[in-house]
Enzyme design. Structure first.
Site, short mmCIF file in Angstrom:
data_model
loop_
_atom_site.label_atom_id
_atom_site.label_comp_id
_atom_site.label_asym_id
_atom_site.label_seq_id
_atom_site.Cartn_x
_atom_site.Cartn_y
_atom_site.Cartn_z
N HIS A 88 53.78 35.90 36.96
CA HIS A 88 54.63 35.68 38.14
C HIS A 88 54.66 34.19 38.46
O HIS A 88 54.00 33.39 37.78
CB HIS A 88 54.13 36.49 39.35
CG HIS A 88 52.68 36.26 39.68
ND1 HIS A 88 52.20 35.08 40.22
CD2 HIS A 88 51.59 37.06 39.54
CE1 HIS A 88 50.90 35.17 40.40
NE2 HIS A 88 50.50 36.36 39.99
N GLU A 123 49.23 30.56 44.17
CA GLU A 123 48.64 31.84 43.81
C GLU A 123 48.65 32.14 42.31
O GLU A 123 49.31 33.08 41.86
CB GLU A 123 49.35 32.96 44.56
CG GLU A 123 50.88 32.93 44.49
CD GLU A 123 51.52 34.05 45.30
OE1 GLU A 123 51.19 35.21 45.03
OE2 GLU A 123 52.33 33.74 46.19
N1 GLY Z 1 52.02 38.95 49.02
C1 GLY Z 1 53.13 38.69 48.23
C2 GLY Z 1 52.98 37.45 47.48
O1 GLY Z 1 51.89 36.95 47.31
O2 GLY Z 1 53.93 36.84 47.08
MN MN Z 2 50.24 37.41 48.46
MN MN Z 3 52.40 34.98 47.99
#
Ligand code: GLY
Ligand code: MN
Ligand code: MN
Length: 444
Positions: A351, A388
């Site tokens: 992602h 992330e």
């Molecule tokens: N909680 C959804 C994301 O991290 O994009």
């Molecule tokens: Mn998230």
């Molecule tokens: Mn997020």
């Protein structure tokens, strides 16, 4: 959401700033959300349209904000009127009269007056701005009004000749957070960090994922955040490899990892934090090794954040660290330089690295600076974003079995400042030592 921490004056200033950017002789329509049926005659907890909320602070469904830019600019609200019979069943309403003063609108009307009054605000304007396609029934109402104005030319009616999407203007404003917004997001992060700590301390073999979720939601609400900003992801074992896992209905097992992606919504603003930790409080050798690859990538990426840097540059940094780490662990094989060049980690890092954060968890705002959407936008002070990185090893992957089925993501929320960054996520343990130390204090 009734008690927002943003002053009325800031909402007024936002409307003025939007009006200043609208074309001369134009009108903008920004509708509130409608309630959504959950089952028969019960509704989901109401969530206000974030653009409408950003410009009004008004928390009721069915309302409409009208901004008129004419010889003088006006800010007008249509809303539900007081209705004792309805209010005794469904809750209090502000009412048109009180809303004008409390929210500082130039004029307010009741929804009963909409049909008669709204066409008059659209009549004779050159440009109509609204978010076509966002609400089908609202589109239908707007187009019906335009038909009436076009048909009424003999009576001096004239429909706007140009329809423009209002979203770009509002979303550009929303991308840059004010001091009041940043203060709320700091607090949403603090509340969320505590909730992740609570989950770590509560977690043990045999509890259900939704029971951990309940601990998180309790911590949110106890500290003033009534709801989560999005469906909490509480995934044990292989469930951590499902990116948007929200079933949260399986039992946690010793020796497995638990991935929690959960964030409080405070005064409408989202936190978005992910932590991954061992159910039994102690990382295995391989869990620790893979975890540290993700953590190294996250730290290297965050450290590089400052004005002028873009998501594209951060992505290269993250991919370099992840690819090297996967190579060192034997999860990627071949020529290291070529693997780095090819961003080979993308096989397991499936992602994006992050996204804007604000009133929406995946917040609005253009990610690019060019029309062709090729060039990523450089960061500027006041933007808030998530970082992330994650690695997800399929349970069937052709790798050492100790890595099969591991899913690890670490997510923090970052404010871009004049000289660098401020990590808003300060109290959710992140290193292996911090996590193991906290979990060792578990009172279960
Ligand atoms: N909680 C959804 C994301 O991290 O994009
Ligand atoms: Mn998230
Ligand atoms: Mn997020």
């Amino acid at each position: 959401m009734k008690h927002t921490r943003i002053d009325v004056a800031e909402f007024v200033e936002r409307r003025q700033r939007l009006l200043a950017q609208m074309p001369d002789n134009s009108v903008a329509l920004i509708p509130a959300n409608k309630e959504v049926t959950r089952s028969r005659d019960t509704e989901f907890l109401f969530c206000q349209d974030k653009d409408f909320y950003y410009l009004t602070g008004f928390h009721e469904p069915d309302a409409l904000l009208v901004l008129v830019k004419g010889e003088q600019s006006e800010s007008i609200l249509f809303c539900r009127d007081k209705d004792p019979a309805q209010e005794v069943w469904h809750g209090r309403r502000v009412g048109a009269e009180k809303a004008q003063q409390a929210f500082n609108f130039d004029l307010t009307y009741t929804l009963d007056e909409l049909e008669q009054v709204l066409p008059m605000y659209i009549n004779q304007r050159d440009v109509l701005l609204f978010a076509q396609g966002a609400q089908k029934t609202f589109d239908e109402m707007v187009f019906a009004i335009l038909d009436i104005l076009r048909a009424g030319f003999k009576h001096g009616f004239k429909a706007p000749h140009t329809l423009t999407d209002i979203r770009d203007l509002i979303h550009e404003m929303r991308l840059f957070k004010s001091p009041a917004e940043i203060a709320i997001m700091r607090e949403a992060n603090a509340i969320t960090g505590n909730a992740h700590c609570r989950a770590m301390k509560f977690c043990q073999h045999g509890v259900f994922e939704y029971q951990v979720e309940a601990e998180i939601l309790h911590e949110f609400a106890k500290n003033g955040a009534r709801t989560a900003a999005y469906g909490s992801i509480v995934g044990g074992g292989e469930n951590a490899t499902i990116l948007h896992y929200t079933d949260n209905d399986e039992v946690l097992i010793n020796d497995e990892l638990l991935l929690i992606d959960a964030g409080a919504e405070l005064s409408g603003y989202a936190a978005d934090i992910t932590r991954t930790f061992p159910v039994n409080g102690k990382f295995s050798e391989q869990q620790k090794a893979l975890y540290n690859v993700v953590l190294d990538a996250q730290n290297a990426t965050i450290e590089a954040i400052k004005p002028g840097v873009s998501f594209a540059q951060l992505n290269t940094i993250a991919c370099d660290v992840l690819t090297r780490g996967l190579y060192d662990l034997g999860l990627l094989t071949g020529d290291l330089d070529q693997l780095i060049e090819e961003k080979a980690c993308k096989q397991y890092f499936i992602h994006g690295l992050g996204h804007w954060l604000g009133l929406d968890v995946h917040d609005v705002g253009d990610y690019h600076v060019d029309q062709d959407k090729n060039q990523r936008r450089p960061f500027e002070p006041g933007m808030v974003l998530t970082i992330e990185p994650g690695l997800y090893i399929d349970a069937e992957a052709d790798v050492d079995e100790h890595y099969q089925g591991l899913g690890i993501r670490i997510e923090d929320n970052i404010l871009v400042t004049e000289n660098g960054f401020e990590n808003l996520t300060v109290n959710a343990p992140k290193t292996v030592d911090e996590i193991e130390a906290l979990m060792a204090t578990s009172n279960q």
